[in-house]
Design an enzyme around this catalytic site. Sequence first.
Site, PDB file in Angstrom:
ATOM      1  N   ASP A  84       0.844  -1.197   0.000  1.00 53.59           N
ATOM      2  CA  ASP A  84       0.000   0.000   0.000  1.00 53.59           C
ATOM      3  C   ASP A  84       0.884   1.254   0.000  1.00 53.59           C
ATOM      4  OD1 ASP A  84      -2.399   1.451   0.158  1.00 53.59           O
ATOM      5  OD2 ASP A  84      -2.313   1.509   2.355  1.00 53.59           O
ATOM      6  N   THR A 232      -8.457   2.773   8.749  1.00 56.68           N
ATOM      7  CA  THR A 232      -8.787   3.424  10.015  1.00 56.68           C
ATOM      8  C   THR A 232     -10.000   2.813  10.724  1.00 56.68           C
ATOM      9  OG1 THR A 232      -7.832   5.454   9.157  1.00 56.68           O
ATOM     10  CG2 THR A 232      -9.308   5.679  11.040  1.00 56.68           C
TER      11      THR A 232
HETATM   12  P1  13P Z   1      -8.439   4.828   5.722  1.00 62.39           P
HETATM   13  O1  13P Z   1      -7.459   4.599   6.807  1.00 62.39           O
HETATM   14  O2  13P Z   1      -8.954   6.232   5.735  1.00 62.39           O
HETATM   15  O3  13P Z   1      -9.524   3.824   5.715  1.00 62.39           O
HETATM   16  O4  13P Z   1      -7.651   4.691   4.344  1.00 62.39           O
HETATM   17  C1  13P Z   1      -7.078   3.471   3.995  1.00 62.39           C
HETATM   18  C2  13P Z   1      -6.302   3.571   2.744  1.00 62.39           C
HETATM   19  O5  13P Z   1      -6.655   4.293   1.830  1.00 62.39           O
HETATM   20  C3  13P Z   1      -5.101   2.745   2.587  1.00 62.39           C
HETATM   21  O6  13P Z   1      -4.378   3.085   1.483  1.00 62.39           O
END
Ligand code: 13P
Length: 287
Positions: A84, A232
Amino acid sequence: MLANGIEMLKAAKAGHYAVGQFNINNLEWTKAVLQVAEELKAPVILGVSEGAGKYMGGFATVQAMVAAMDKEFGITVPVCTHLDHGTYEGAYKCIKAGFTSIMFDGSHYPIAENIEKTRELTNAAHHLGMSIEAEVGGIGGTEDGVTSNGELADPEECAKIASLGVDMLAAGIGNIHGKYPADWKGLSFETLAAVQAKTGEMPLVLHGGSGIPAEMIRKAITLGVCKINVNTECQLSFADATRKYIEAGKDLQGKGFDPRKLLAPGFEAIKETVCEKIKLFGSDGKA
Ligand code: 13P
């Protein structure tokens, strides 16, 4: 069953639903996401940020853990191990570690440099049968200590990156990592529609999936989003359930301090959040 993201996203695009990417932080997280995906028969992507990879003992450790759990639990749904917001160096580390997919986030580079690095990494990934996600336009907020101001993607730049043959594209459309502020203006559907118009059938990725109202998620899917990232919300559910357990003094009763008991409410809470999201994204029953 470990798989790259190519087929699962093509199917999602054709079927008008989105595959969930759930970021993992440890063994409990991984187990929770895998179990729910299998229960709901949903293809799933396990997101691993560079910080989380380091925390878990390196990308090779993460890959080995996921592969072993996949086998041990007899997971039949496609499971993608995906870097990611990778740096150029991080992307090569994941290629070496045997991930099935990478994201190269070159959005902070001038577009020419983003294109060059994305092109090189696309070739390297495809050579090994891995999928690759690219990014144009910053996603706002802070993730893993990296802060960026949200920036709407330029559809022309998106078209240039898409033409490199990447398998999925993250475009900034007013989305933010972490909690959305009270004065958030919402997603720019105009930008999303313009990006999709310029990129043809490119599977689009919505980052910052936590806290976006269900109606906006559904609309984004109708406009071409077929991968949605959530981090999150799982962290908040885990923390909330763990706090309740401790505040109720349960860790002090009997063997309540045993980590298998102490982490159980948080584990169940992650499962509930993942289940809710998969159903909202419409990927249940698709594997
Ligand atoms: P959130 O933490 O806002 O859910 O975003 C996750 C994300 O986009 C990981 O790349």
